[in-house]
Design a protein around this motif. Structure first.
Motif, mmCIF file in Angstrom:
data_model
loop_
_atom_site.group_PDB
_atom_site.id
_atom_site.type_symbol
_atom_site.label_atom_id
_atom_site.label_comp_id
_atom_site.label_asym_id
_atom_site.label_seq_id
_atom_site.Cartn_x
_atom_site.Cartn_y
_atom_site.Cartn_z
ATOM 1 N N SER A 411 0.832 -1.210 0.000
ATOM 2 C CA SER A 411 0.000 0.000 0.000
ATOM 3 C C SER A 411 0.864 1.256 0.000
ATOM 4 C CB SER A 411 -0.919 0.001 1.231
ATOM 5 O OG SER A 411 -1.756 -1.126 1.229
ATOM 6 N N ILE A 412 1.890 1.270 0.871
ATOM 7 C CA ILE A 412 2.780 2.442 0.928
ATOM 8 C C ILE A 412 3.497 2.640 -0.402
ATOM 9 C CG2 ILE A 412 4.877 3.348 2.018
ATOM 10 C CD1 ILE A 412 3.945 1.945 4.617
ATOM 11 N N LEU A 413 4.000 1.536 -0.971
ATOM 12 C CA LEU A 413 4.700 1.640 -2.257
ATOM 13 C C LEU A 413 3.773 2.120 -3.355
ATOM 14 C CD1 LEU A 413 6.912 -1.585 -2.241
ATOM 15 C CD2 LEU A 413 7.691 0.777 -2.078
ATOM 16 N N SER A 414 2.529 1.641 -3.327
ATOM 17 C CA SER A 414 1.561 2.081 -4.341
ATOM 18 C C SER A 414 1.330 3.587 -4.251
ATOM 19 C CB SER A 414 0.236 1.337 -4.174
ATOM 20 O OG SER A 414 0.418 -0.042 -4.349
ATOM 21 N N ARG A 419 2.435 8.974 -6.396
ATOM 22 C CA ARG A 419 2.934 10.346 -6.252
ATOM 23 C C ARG A 419 4.144 10.592 -7.141
ATOM 24 N NH1 ARG A 419 2.656 11.274 0.344
ATOM 25 N NH2 ARG A 419 0.359 11.317 0.513
ATOM 26 N N GLN A 420 5.026 9.589 -7.213
ATOM 27 C CA GLN A 420 6.216 9.740 -8.044
ATOM 28 C C GLN A 420 5.842 9.861 -9.517
ATOM 29 O OE1 GLN A 420 9.030 10.078 -6.580
ATOM 30 N NE2 GLN A 420 10.379 10.232 -8.347
ATOM 31 N N ARG A 421 4.848 9.094 -9.911
ATOM 32 C CA ARG A 421 4.406 9.179 -11.308
ATOM 33 C C ARG A 421 3.844 10.556 -11.620
ATOM 34 N NH1 ARG A 421 -0.368 5.544 -14.095
ATOM 35 N NH2 ARG A 421 -0.057 6.299 -16.228
ATOM 36 N N ARG A 423 4.654 13.276 -10.132
ATOM 37 C CA ARG A 423 5.788 14.214 -10.137
ATOM 38 C C ARG A 423 6.573 14.119 -11.448
ATOM 39 N NH1 ARG A 423 9.286 13.298 -5.056
ATOM 40 N NH2 ARG A 423 7.261 13.799 -4.143
ATOM 41 N N ILE A 424 6.760 12.869 -11.940
ATOM 42 C CA ILE A 424 7.501 12.692 -13.194
ATOM 43 C C ILE A 424 6.743 13.317 -14.365
ATOM 44 C CG2 ILE A 424 8.238 10.922 -14.867
ATOM 45 C CD1 ILE A 424 8.917 9.160 -12.423
ATOM 46 N N LEU A 425 5.423 13.101 -14.365
ATOM 47 C CA LEU A 425 4.618 13.714 -15.438
ATOM 48 C C LEU A 425 4.749 15.236 -15.412
ATOM 49 C CD1 LEU A 425 1.403 11.490 -15.255
ATOM 50 C CD2 LEU A 425 3.097 11.536 -17.092
ATOM 51 N N LYS A 426 4.707 15.814 -14.194
ATOM 52 C CA LYS A 426 4.850 17.275 -14.060
ATOM 53 C C LYS A 426 6.233 17.735 -14.528
ATOM 54 C CE LYS A 426 3.323 21.313 -12.493
ATOM 55 N NZ LYS A 426 4.445 22.141 -12.893
ATOM 56 N N LEU A 427 7.263 16.934 -14.158
ATOM 57 C CA LEU A 427 8.625 17.282 -14.576
ATOM 58 C C LEU A 427 8.780 17.193 -16.084
ATOM 59 C CD1 LEU A 427 10.771 15.482 -11.847
ATOM 60 C CD2 LEU A 427 10.608 17.944 -12.219
ATOM 61 N N ASN A 428 8.138 16.190 -16.695
ATOM 62 C CA ASN A 428 8.213 16.071 -18.159
ATOM 63 C C ASN A 428 7.590 17.278 -18.841
ATOM 64 O OD1 ASN A 428 9.573 13.658 -18.268
ATOM 65 N ND2 ASN A 428 7.716 12.404 -18.229
ATOM 66 N N GLU A 429 6.459 17.719 -18.281
ATOM 67 C CA GLU A 429 5.830 18.918 -18.847
ATOM 68 C C GLU A 429 6.752 20.133 -18.708
ATOM 69 O OE1 GLU A 429 2.143 19.351 -16.836
ATOM 70 O OE2 GLU A 429 1.229 17.554 -17.726
ATOM 71 N N ASP A 430 7.377 20.237 -17.509
ATOM 72 C CA ASP A 430 8.293 21.367 -17.293
ATOM 73 C C ASP A 430 9.504 21.279 -18.210
ATOM 74 O OD1 ASP A 430 6.572 22.221 -15.355
ATOM 75 O OD2 ASP A 430 7.747 21.413 -13.673
ATOM 76 N N LEU A 431 10.002 20.032 -18.418
ATOM 77 C CA LEU A 431 11.168 19.870 -19.287
ATOM 78 C C LEU A 431 10.841 20.218 -20.734
ATOM 79 C CD1 LEU A 431 12.762 16.575 -17.949
ATOM 80 C CD2 LEU A 431 13.823 18.824 -17.986
#
Length: 620
Positions: A411-414, A419-421, A423-431
């Protein structure tokens, strides 16, 4: 061997006796080739002896062997006499007449000594040793076996020496002198391994397994019996396979690994029943009955008890009956039929006395001991059950805790992954936005660099601006093809051409030779390779062009093997070494080393035909 039925055998005996008597009475009047005829009759008589021997008519066999020896004696055939005496000894041994057997073995030994035939001498000594062993005279038995071993060691027959070591091991095993038994078994094993005799190896492995079982080293015993079983399976001898399976079942039973023991016993029983090995089927039936009684499974034990009982009742086999009576006593005791159990135990005690010549066993004392052992076993079993249940409960509790912990961790890993996904999507948009800004602002940045560099003196390069704009053009090519494959031949041709123009190499008479294979690379590798080639060319223009020779540049890109790319760049400048590269603090060399490292490679510098060769490899 010639197989005769009983009637034919009797007629043959009558004929041979009459013929021999008539012939002997007229011996002095016969004028024929006696050597040939007597050897012929000796062979026939010897064959009749063999036939009787294999029919277990040992008295008849002795009679014919003696007649054969007389016939061979008339023909002066000492070999025939010796083998007849030896086989007469074998027949006496089968009848339990060990003194008579030894007399004939020694006669055979004497004749073989005259002929100086070493191998038969070894066999005669072993046979004498066997008779002493059957009588329980182990000292004399070992003496003759040792003499045969000493004699065998002078021959070239390693197999004979190995066989005698194995026999000595058996003798010491019977005497429970296990250290000496193992010593001889290991000697035998080493020789059989050396001469590659798999069938004999299986036999010795089995014997070593039996010794280790006797001394309680069940791990080693299991290893050797399984090794023996593996070899026997290759030979597909069902009787031998069943024997090893039975032994493995015994070991597992000693280890209280009852399920494995049951599996091996049942397999052995199945094979022995199929090949109609009735006696050994009864042995395994007794073992299965004992196993089920140890497991408190009286219902499963009953049919195997009856099977073993039926065999000894039909065949009067006292050894099997002895084990079976003890098992019946245990069976009735577990059913609380104490009177029946006592009677079976009483019968067992009487039979044990008769078989082993022991002092009269006190049935009452034996019963008390038997009852004490049963109660002790029952207490042990109850404790084992309680321990097992407690252990089972603890295991289930551990499993539940582990499942709970696993659920919490998942559950914690999920949540973290979600959240990490995000964040990565947001970072990709920023990049993406940042890359767009970089591309738009790149020319402005280069313009500032040009303005700063034009304030410096940069000998050998007339147009810094052209060089930088060439870099922009190359970057644009790779940028506009993200994640796509690049034909390195066409790409490098474009790089070389633009670099040639940007640095006015034509003005300096620079010559460029190319040897490029059309290898397909991904955009990331092509980009790093582009920077390396550009920096190497810049370095050549800065340093090599200052010599009194016209600058010559060579670039070779070739595949090496199925998954390796060989890149070799060379110029005819002053000699340059790897030490100079390592000690250089120039920005260009730093860029070259860094990008080569990112490609998972390292650069090699050598001097060939007045050329500095810079070579590195890329894994495709």
């Amino acid at each position: 061997m010639i197989k005769l039925n009983l009637k034919a055998c009797n007629y043959a005996v009558l004929f041979i006796v009459i013929f021999t008597c008539i012939r002997c009475s007229h011996q002095d009047r016969l004028e024929v080739d006696t050597v040939h005829s007597d050897s012929f009759y000796g062979d026939n008589l010897y064959t009749l002896g063999d036939s009787c021997y294999y029919k277990e008519k040992f008295n008849h066999a002795v009679y014919f062997y003696k007649l054969a020896a007389n016939a061979f004696g008339i023909a002066s055939d000492t070999l025939g006499i010796a083998k007849s005496f030896n086989d007469a000894g074998l027949s006496y041994r089968k009848m339990g007449k060990y003194d008579s057997a030894r007399i004939y073995y020694k006669k055979a030994f004497f004749l073989d000594s005259i002929r100086k035939d070493t191998l038969p001498l070894i066999g005669r000594l072993r046979n004498i040793g066997i008779t002493y062993n059957y009588e329980g005279n182990h000292v004399q038995s070992i003496k003759y076996y040792t003499r045969s071993l000493e004699l065998a060691q002078y021959t070239e027959s390693e197999e004979t020496v190995a066989a005698i070591h194995n026999s000595l091991g058996n003798l010491y095993n019977d005497q429970e002198r296990y250290v000496l038994a193992l010593k001889h078994y290991e000697e035998s094993l080493a020789l059989y391994l050396q001469i590659s005799k798999p069938a004999k190896l299986a036999l010795v492995y089995n014997n070593i397994g039996n010794v280790n079982t006797a001394i309680g080293d069940y791990g080693k015993a299991l290893f050797y019996h399984k090794s023996s079983l593996g070899i026997k399976k290759d030979f597909k001898n069902q009787e031998d396979i069943a024997y090893s399976l039975h032994n493995i079942g015994v070991i597992h039973q000693f280890q209280k690994r009852y399920l494995l023991s049951e599996e091996n016993f049942k397999e052995a029983y199945k094979i022995r029943t199929k090949i109609k090995d009735i006696r050994n089927s009864a042995v395994t039936a007794n073992a299965l009955a004992r196993l089920y009684l140890d497991m408190d499974k009286t219902k499963e034990a009953l049919p195997y008890l009856n099977t073993a009982k039926a065999f000894f009742q039909q065949n009067h086999d006292k050894t099997i009956e002895l084990d079976n009576l003890k098992n019946w006593g245990d069976y009735y005791y577990q059913l609380s039929a104490f009177k029946l159990a006592y009677n079976e135990l009483k019968n067992w005690a009487v039979l044990n006395d008769s078989l082993f010549n022991t002092q009269k066993v006190s049935v009452l004392e034996t019963w008390n001991q038997f009852e004490l052992n049963q109660k002790e076993n029952e207490n042990i079993k109850q404790k084992e059950r309680a321990d097992h249940q407690e252990k089972l409960a603890k295991n289930w509790l551990k499993i539940l805790w582990l499942l709970l912990c696993f659920f919490i961790v998942v559950s914690i890993l999920s949540i973290l992954l979600y959240r990490q996904r995000r964040r990565i999507l947001k970072l990709n948009e920023d990049l993406d936005l940042l890359n767009t800004d970089i591309r738009h602002g790149k020319q402005n940045d280069y313009t500032q660099v040009i303005q700063e560099l034009q304030k410096l003196e940069f000998d050998g390069v007339d147009s810094i601006e052209n060089m930088l704009y060439a870099s922009i053009a190359v970057d644009d090519t790779l940028y506009n093809q993200p994640g796509q494959k690049v034909n390195i031949k066409g790409h490098l041709n474009k790089i070389l051409e633009e670099k040639y123009q940007a640095m006015n190499m034509n003005k300096h008479g620079v010559m460029i030779e190319k040897d490029l294979e059309p290898v397909i690379l991904n955009g990331e590798i092509a980009s790093k390779l582009t920077f390396i080639i550009r920096e190497l060319m810049t370095n050549s223009m800065k340093h090599a062009v200052k010599t009194d020779r016209k600058l010559k540049i060579k670039l070779k890109v070739k595949t090496k093997g199925a998954n390796m790319l060989d890149i070799a760049y060379s110029d005819n400048g002053n000699k340059f070494s790897i030490e100079q590269l390592e000690s250089s603090n120039g920005l260009g060399w730093q860029i070259i080393k860094r990008f080569i490292k990112k490609l998972g490679s390292c650069i090699n510098i050598k001097r060939e035909a007045d050329l500095n060769v810079f070579q590195f490899f890329i894994k495709l």
